[in-house]
Design a protein around this motif. Structure first.
Motif, mmCIF file in Angstrom:
data_model
loop_
_atom_site.group_PDB
_atom_site.id
_atom_site.type_symbol
_atom_site.label_atom_id
_atom_site.label_comp_id
_atom_site.label_asym_id
_atom_site.label_seq_id
_atom_site.Cartn_x
_atom_site.Cartn_y
_atom_site.Cartn_z
ATOM 1 N N PRO A 1 77.536 16.036 14.924
ATOM 2 C CA PRO A 1 78.291 16.628 14.221
ATOM 3 C C PRO A 1 78.255 17.215 12.889
ATOM 4 C CG PRO A 1 78.264 13.880 14.327
ATOM 5 C CD PRO A 1 77.431 15.029 14.885
ATOM 6 N N GLY A 2 78.496 18.120 12.848
ATOM 7 C CA GLY A 2 78.840 19.859 11.716
ATOM 8 C C GLY A 2 77.496 20.667 12.761
ATOM 9 N N ASP A 3 77.859 20.527 13.655
ATOM 10 C CA ASP A 3 77.100 21.990 14.301
ATOM 11 C C ASP A 3 77.826 22.616 14.682
ATOM 12 O OD1 ASP A 3 75.766 23.795 15.803
ATOM 13 O OD2 ASP A 3 75.712 22.062 18.157
ATOM 14 N N ALA A 4 77.912 23.791 14.184
ATOM 15 C CA ALA A 4 79.177 24.811 14.145
ATOM 16 C C ALA A 4 78.763 25.492 14.983
ATOM 17 C CB ALA A 4 78.658 25.853 13.245
ATOM 18 N N ASP A 5 77.681 25.582 16.353
ATOM 19 C CA ASP A 5 77.548 26.432 17.176
ATOM 20 C C ASP A 5 76.942 26.022 18.782
ATOM 21 O OD1 ASP A 5 77.138 28.655 19.445
ATOM 22 O OD2 ASP A 5 76.217 30.401 17.689
ATOM 23 N N ILE A 6 76.973 25.614 19.229
ATOM 24 C CA ILE A 6 77.182 23.979 20.647
ATOM 25 C C ILE A 6 75.755 25.030 21.294
ATOM 26 C CG2 ILE A 6 79.090 24.202 21.926
ATOM 27 C CD1 ILE A 6 78.178 21.364 22.129
ATOM 28 N N PHE A 7 75.957 25.555 22.148
ATOM 29 C CA PHE A 7 75.549 26.918 22.484
ATOM 30 C C PHE A 7 74.561 28.277 22.042
ATOM 31 C CE2 PHE A 7 79.581 25.869 24.752
ATOM 32 C CZ PHE A 7 79.079 25.208 25.928
ATOM 33 N N GLY A 8 74.609 27.831 20.683
ATOM 34 C CA GLY A 8 73.495 29.123 19.708
ATOM 35 C C GLY A 8 73.780 30.176 20.237
ATOM 36 N N SER A 9 74.727 30.988 20.323
ATOM 37 C CA SER A 9 75.456 32.012 21.113
ATOM 38 C C SER A 9 75.586 32.756 20.115
ATOM 39 C CB SER A 9 76.169 32.090 22.570
ATOM 40 O OG SER A 9 77.626 31.596 22.050
ATOM 41 N N GLN A 10 75.965 32.211 18.522
ATOM 42 C CA GLN A 10 76.324 33.043 17.724
ATOM 43 C C GLN A 10 75.766 33.022 16.957
ATOM 44 O OE1 GLN A 10 80.490 31.407 17.090
ATOM 45 N NE2 GLN A 10 81.155 31.477 18.962
ATOM 46 N N ASN A 11 74.639 33.078 16.805
ATOM 47 C CA ASN A 11 73.309 32.695 15.335
ATOM 48 C C ASN A 11 72.641 34.146 15.751
ATOM 49 O OD1 ASN A 11 73.194 30.025 14.364
ATOM 50 N ND2 ASN A 11 73.498 30.054 16.165
ATOM 51 N N TYR A 12 72.942 34.678 16.448
ATOM 52 C CA TYR A 12 72.241 36.277 16.946
ATOM 53 C C TYR A 12 72.770 37.505 15.110
ATOM 54 C CZ TYR A 12 76.291 38.395 18.980
ATOM 55 O OH TYR A 12 76.975 38.717 19.141
ATOM 56 N N GLY A 13 73.948 36.962 15.278
ATOM 57 C CA GLY A 13 74.821 38.222 14.069
ATOM 58 C C GLY A 13 74.082 38.635 12.912
ATOM 59 N N PRO A 14 73.366 37.603 12.150
ATOM 60 C CA PRO A 14 72.229 38.552 10.768
ATOM 61 C C PRO A 14 71.633 39.528 11.611
ATOM 62 C CG PRO A 14 72.262 36.602 10.603
ATOM 63 C CD PRO A 14 73.354 35.780 12.004
ATOM 64 N N LEU A 15 71.045 39.536 12.903
ATOM 65 C CA LEU A 15 70.023 40.933 13.099
ATOM 66 C C LEU A 15 70.438 42.117 13.320
ATOM 67 C CD1 LEU A 15 67.848 38.805 15.719
ATOM 68 C CD2 LEU A 15 67.458 39.061 13.817
ATOM 69 N N LEU A 16 72.030 41.803 13.777
ATOM 70 C CA LEU A 16 72.475 43.511 13.640
ATOM 71 C C LEU A 16 72.360 44.599 12.698
ATOM 72 C CD1 LEU A 16 76.157 41.936 15.281
ATOM 73 C CD2 LEU A 16 74.190 42.653 15.730
ATOM 74 N N ASP A 17 72.581 44.003 11.286
ATOM 75 C CA ASP A 17 72.569 44.805 10.605
ATOM 76 C C ASP A 17 70.683 45.453 9.653
ATOM 77 O OD1 ASP A 17 74.722 45.498 10.361
ATOM 78 O OD2 ASP A 17 75.339 44.051 9.212
ATOM 79 N N ILE A 18 70.114 44.683 10.648
ATOM 80 C CA ILE A 18 68.199 45.133 9.342
ATOM 81 C C ILE A 18 68.084 46.515 9.821
ATOM 82 C CG2 ILE A 18 65.554 44.441 10.296
ATOM 83 C CD1 ILE A 18 66.687 41.881 11.625
ATOM 84 N N GLU A 19 67.839 47.031 8.867
ATOM 85 C CA GLU A 19 67.499 48.300 9.023
ATOM 86 C C GLU A 19 66.125 48.496 9.256
ATOM 87 O OE1 GLU A 19 67.278 52.053 5.525
ATOM 88 O OE2 GLU A 19 69.711 50.436 5.581
ATOM 89 N N VAL A 20 66.028 49.506 10.099
ATOM 90 C CA VAL A 20 64.898 49.802 10.265
ATOM 91 C C VAL A 20 63.825 51.308 10.160
ATOM 92 C CG1 VAL A 20 63.577 50.542 12.637
ATOM 93 C CG2 VAL A 20 64.772 48.286 12.358
ATOM 94 N N PRO A 21 63.137 51.199 9.176
ATOM 95 C CA PRO A 21 63.028 52.907 8.043
ATOM 96 C C PRO A 21 62.456 54.008 9.852
ATOM 97 C CG PRO A 21 61.327 51.166 7.500
ATOM 98 C CD PRO A 21 62.300 50.110 8.830
ATOM 99 N N GLU A 22 62.819 54.756 9.610
ATOM 100 C CA GLU A 22 62.114 55.627 10.381
ATOM 101 C C GLU A 22 60.616 56.353 10.091
ATOM 102 O OE1 GLU A 22 64.243 57.451 12.436
ATOM 103 O OE2 GLU A 22 65.825 56.613 12.392
ATOM 104 N N GLU A 23 60.277 56.432 11.115
ATOM 105 C CA GLU A 23 59.070 57.250 10.368
ATOM 106 C C GLU A 23 59.157 58.374 10.274
ATOM 107 O OE1 GLU A 23 56.715 54.977 14.213
ATOM 108 O OE2 GLU A 23 57.501 56.308 15.220
#
Length: 107
Positions: free
Chosen positions: A85-107
Protein backbone atom coordinates in the motif's frame (compact mmCIF):
# COMPACT_ATOMS: atom_id res chain seq x y z
CA UNK A 1 30.42 26.73 -18.07
CA UNK A 2 27.20 25.41 -19.61
CA UNK A 3 26.76 21.71 -20.02
CA UNK A 4 24.45 19.14 -21.56
CA UNK A 5 21.74 17.11 -19.91
CA UNK A 6 22.51 13.49 -19.13
CA UNK A 7 19.59 12.46 -21.34
CA UNK A 8 21.35 13.90 -24.41
CA UNK A 9 24.59 12.07 -23.62
CA UNK A 10 23.48 8.62 -22.45
CA UNK A 11 22.12 5.97 -24.81
CA UNK A 12 19.87 4.45 -22.11
CA UNK A 13 18.61 5.68 -18.74
CA UNK A 14 16.31 3.27 -16.93
CA UNK A 15 15.17 1.94 -13.59
CA UNK A 16 13.64 -1.37 -12.57
CA UNK A 17 12.99 -3.57 -9.58
CA UNK A 18 15.89 -5.43 -8.05
CA UNK A 19 13.77 -7.68 -5.86
CA UNK A 20 10.83 -6.43 -3.82
CA UNK A 21 12.83 -3.99 -1.69
CA UNK A 22 15.26 -2.33 -4.12
CA UNK A 23 15.29 -0.35 -7.35
CA UNK A 24 18.27 -0.45 -9.67
CA UNK A 25 19.22 2.28 -12.14
CA UNK A 26 21.28 1.93 -15.32
CA UNK A 27 22.87 4.75 -17.28
CA UNK A 28 24.46 3.30 -20.41
CA UNK A 29 26.58 5.14 -22.95
CA UNK A 30 27.11 4.47 -26.66
CA UNK A 31 30.81 5.28 -26.62
CA UNK A 32 33.74 5.41 -24.25
CA UNK A 33 34.30 9.16 -24.58
CA UNK A 34 30.81 9.97 -23.27
CA UNK A 35 31.13 7.39 -20.48
CA UNK A 36 34.53 8.76 -19.43
CA UNK A 37 33.32 12.35 -19.65
CA UNK A 38 30.36 11.75 -17.32
CA UNK A 39 32.52 9.76 -14.89
CA UNK A 40 35.20 12.47 -14.74
CA UNK A 41 32.64 15.26 -14.36
CA UNK A 42 31.26 13.86 -11.10
CA UNK A 43 27.76 14.80 -12.27
CA UNK A 44 26.56 11.25 -11.61
CA UNK A 45 28.13 10.09 -8.35
CA UNK A 46 26.90 8.57 -5.08
CA UNK A 47 26.73 12.11 -3.68
CA UNK A 48 24.78 13.52 -6.61
CA UNK A 49 22.33 10.58 -6.48
CA UNK A 50 21.71 11.29 -2.79
CA UNK A 51 21.04 14.98 -3.49
CA UNK A 52 18.90 14.28 -6.55
CA UNK A 53 16.67 11.70 -4.87
CA UNK A 54 16.78 13.30 -1.40
CA UNK A 55 18.13 10.14 0.24
CA UNK A 56 20.86 9.28 2.73
CA UNK A 57 23.93 7.47 1.44
CA UNK A 58 23.03 4.33 3.40
CA UNK A 59 20.03 3.78 1.08
CA UNK A 60 22.43 3.20 -1.83
CA UNK A 61 23.33 -0.48 -1.65
CA UNK A 62 25.52 -0.53 -4.77
CA UNK A 63 27.18 2.06 -6.98
CA UNK A 64 29.28 0.74 -9.87
CA UNK A 65 31.05 2.31 -12.80
CA UNK A 66 31.04 -0.76 -15.05
CA UNK A 67 33.54 -0.09 -17.79
CA UNK A 68 32.96 -3.24 -19.93
CA UNK A 69 29.36 -2.11 -20.55
CA UNK A 70 30.12 1.64 -20.53
CA UNK A 71 27.54 1.91 -17.75
CA UNK A 72 27.04 3.57 -14.41
CA UNK A 73 24.73 1.49 -12.25
CA UNK A 74 23.36 2.03 -8.77
CA UNK A 75 20.75 0.43 -6.55
CA UNK A 76 18.73 2.05 -3.79
CA UNK A 77 16.67 0.54 -1.01
CA UNK A 78 12.93 1.21 -1.37
CA UNK A 79 11.08 2.90 1.49
CA UNK A 80 8.36 0.22 1.19
CA UNK A 81 8.20 -3.13 -0.62
CA UNK A 82 7.08 -3.24 -4.22
CA UNK A 83 3.30 -3.56 -4.47
CA UNK A 84 2.62 -2.66 -0.86
CA UNK A 85 0.00 0.00 0.00
CA UNK A 86 1.29 3.42 -1.00
CA UNK A 87 3.81 2.12 -3.53
CA UNK A 88 3.50 4.41 -6.53
CA UNK A 89 5.58 2.30 -8.96
CA UNK A 90 5.22 -1.45 -8.51
CA UNK A 91 7.81 -2.26 -11.22
CA UNK A 92 10.27 0.48 -10.29
CA UNK A 93 10.34 1.52 -13.94
CA UNK A 94 9.32 5.15 -13.50
CA UNK A 95 11.93 6.21 -10.96
CA UNK A 96 14.66 7.26 -13.41
CA UNK A 97 13.04 10.60 -14.34
CA UNK A 98 15.20 12.82 -12.12
CA UNK A 99 18.33 11.52 -13.87
CA UNK A 100 17.27 12.91 -17.26
CA UNK A 101 18.00 16.54 -16.44
CA UNK A 102 21.31 16.14 -14.61
CA UNK A 103 23.58 18.76 -16.11
CA UNK A 104 26.97 17.43 -17.14
CA UNK A 105 29.48 20.26 -17.47
CA UNK A 106 31.57 20.50 -20.61
CA UNK A 107 35.27 19.80 -20.19
Amino acid sequence: MPGRSLSTIAKTIRSKNAGVDRITFDVIFADRSDYDHVRRSGALSRESVCRLFGIDDDRITDYVEFEPALAIKFTIRRTRPSGSPGDADIFGSQNYGPLLDIEVPEE
